[in-house]
Design an enzyme around this catalytic site. Structure first.
Site, mmCIF file in Angstrom:
data_model
loop_
_atom_site.group_PDB
_atom_site.id
_atom_site.type_symbol
_atom_site.label_atom_id
_atom_site.label_comp_id
_atom_site.label_asym_id
_atom_site.label_seq_id
_atom_site.Cartn_x
_atom_site.Cartn_y
_atom_site.Cartn_z
ATOM 1 C CD GLU A 1 7.649 1.598 -0.579
ATOM 2 O OE1 GLU A 1 8.406 0.799 -1.202
ATOM 3 O OE2 GLU A 1 7.988 2.769 -0.324
ATOM 4 C CD GLU B 1 0.736 0.403 3.066
ATOM 5 O OE1 GLU B 1 0.645 1.640 2.965
ATOM 6 O OE2 GLU B 1 1.717 -0.157 3.583
#
Length: 350
Positions: free
Chosen positions: A318, A175
């Site tokens: 991430e 994310e």
């Protein structure tokens, strides 16, 4: 409305017990003391149960990085300005971020998805599933409507279906969203009846005053919106995030398509918790990658009954921790496929 979500929920099935038992028997015949490879053996058994066969193969992998902006940034809850969300997405697309390096090392694809970025990004490499241009400020009202929450979850389900159809065999959750540890903390507190002090961490590295603002923002968001702990979609709509909702859908979609999903850190784990509140059987498809330094992550993992594979002191997000676990999945498969048995190697058993 919700037809795709309901269909996916109904498609999630328990793991295949026969395949798991066959895998356990195979592992016990290999030239080693039973169980001596620990979590690798557990992974092999889980992967067999998910695939429905003990004949496993190394498969194509993808880290799905979903991005969205958050209105709560107005409260000063992040050390970085909101425009960094879009800037970092471009960095992902150009291959310059940590997730690109770690996914590349593992031979995995990075799939970037715009779930609700405020900036208008034009790049053919970016998958657009934008529900709205960022959430509203949860301190002042709901993050989004219930309809938007459902759309975001269903977008995640649809993307899992598409990637499965393209031959991807393992998904990982990643994310990007400046400020997104704040709604994640609010969601965890709301779903589990926890206090802001229990779940709020420093996120991007806020100072002591920033930490106080985050705790106050989470407490205020819950007080203002009164999310229903028994209704995960209500929690998403009132105090959640678009990328978090999308990742919850990705988990459900992965399970519905019998794909393992490696979950990353705090935000990804809160998304997985939402998915499992909607469909408890999805929990068996989760592989927890690492323990984040973010305060609420251990609590979120505990709610799911998961023990992470790695403890590296990471807190980037991430999908970085998830990508680091891909070689462990491959190792579990290769142990099952390539190690000799006692019989084939002519080794005496105990």
């Amino acid at each position: 409305m919700m037809e795709k979500l309901q269909k996916a929920i109904e498609a999630v099935r328990p793991l295949d017990e026969r395949a798991m038992e066959e895998t356990r028997r195979r592992l016990d015949r290999l030239t080693k003391p039973p169980g001596s490879l620990g979590r690798l053996e557990e992974l092999a058994v889980q992967l067999a149960g998910i695939a429905g066969t003990s004949e496993l193969a190394v498969v194509r992998k993808a880290v799905v990085v979903m991005a969205g902006d958050h209105g709560v940034c107005e409260e000063g809850v992040s050390a970085f300005p909101q425009e960094v969300t879009g800037q970092m997405v471009l960095n992902f697309l150009n291959g310059g971020a940590a997730i690109n390096v770690l996914a590349g090392q593992a031979g995995a694809d990075v799939v970037c998805v715009d779930m609700g970025i405020k900036a208008q990004l034009k790049d053919e490499r970016l998958i657009s599933r934008n529900v709205r241009a960022g959430t509203a400020n949860i301190v002042r009202g709901p993050a989004m409507t219930r309809e938007e929450a459902v759309r975001a979850v269903e977008a995640g389900i649809g993307l899992a279906e598409e990637l499965a159809a393209q031959g991807v065999g393992v998904l990982a959750t990643g994310e990007m969203g400046i400020g997104n540890t704040t709604p994640s903390s609010a969601m965890l507190a709301a779903l589990c009846g926890l206090e802001p002090e229990d779940v709020v961490g420093r996120g991007t590295g806020v100072d002591e005053a920033g930490l106080v603002r985050k705790r106050e923002a989470v407490a205020s968001a819950i007080r203002t919106n009164r999310p229903d702990s028994e209704d995960p979609l209500d929690v998403i709509a009132k105090v959640g995030g678009l990328e978090i909702a999308g990742l919850a859908g990705l988990v459900i979609g992965a399970a519905a398509n019998r794909l393992p999903v490696v979950i990353d850190g705090f935000i990804s784990t809160v998304a997985a918790l939402v998915a499992c509140r909607l469909v408890p059987a999805a929990q068996a498809y989760l592989i927890p990658s690492h323990l984040s330094e973010e305060r609420g992550h251990r609590l979120a993992l505990g709610q799911l009954g998961l023990d992470p594979l790695l403890h590296l002191g990471m807190r980037l997000g991430e999908g970085t921790g998830a990508a680091l676990c891909f070689p462990l999945l491959d190792a579990a498969v290769q142990v099952l496929n390539k190690m000799a048995t006692f019989d084939s190697a002519g080794v005496s058993e105990s």
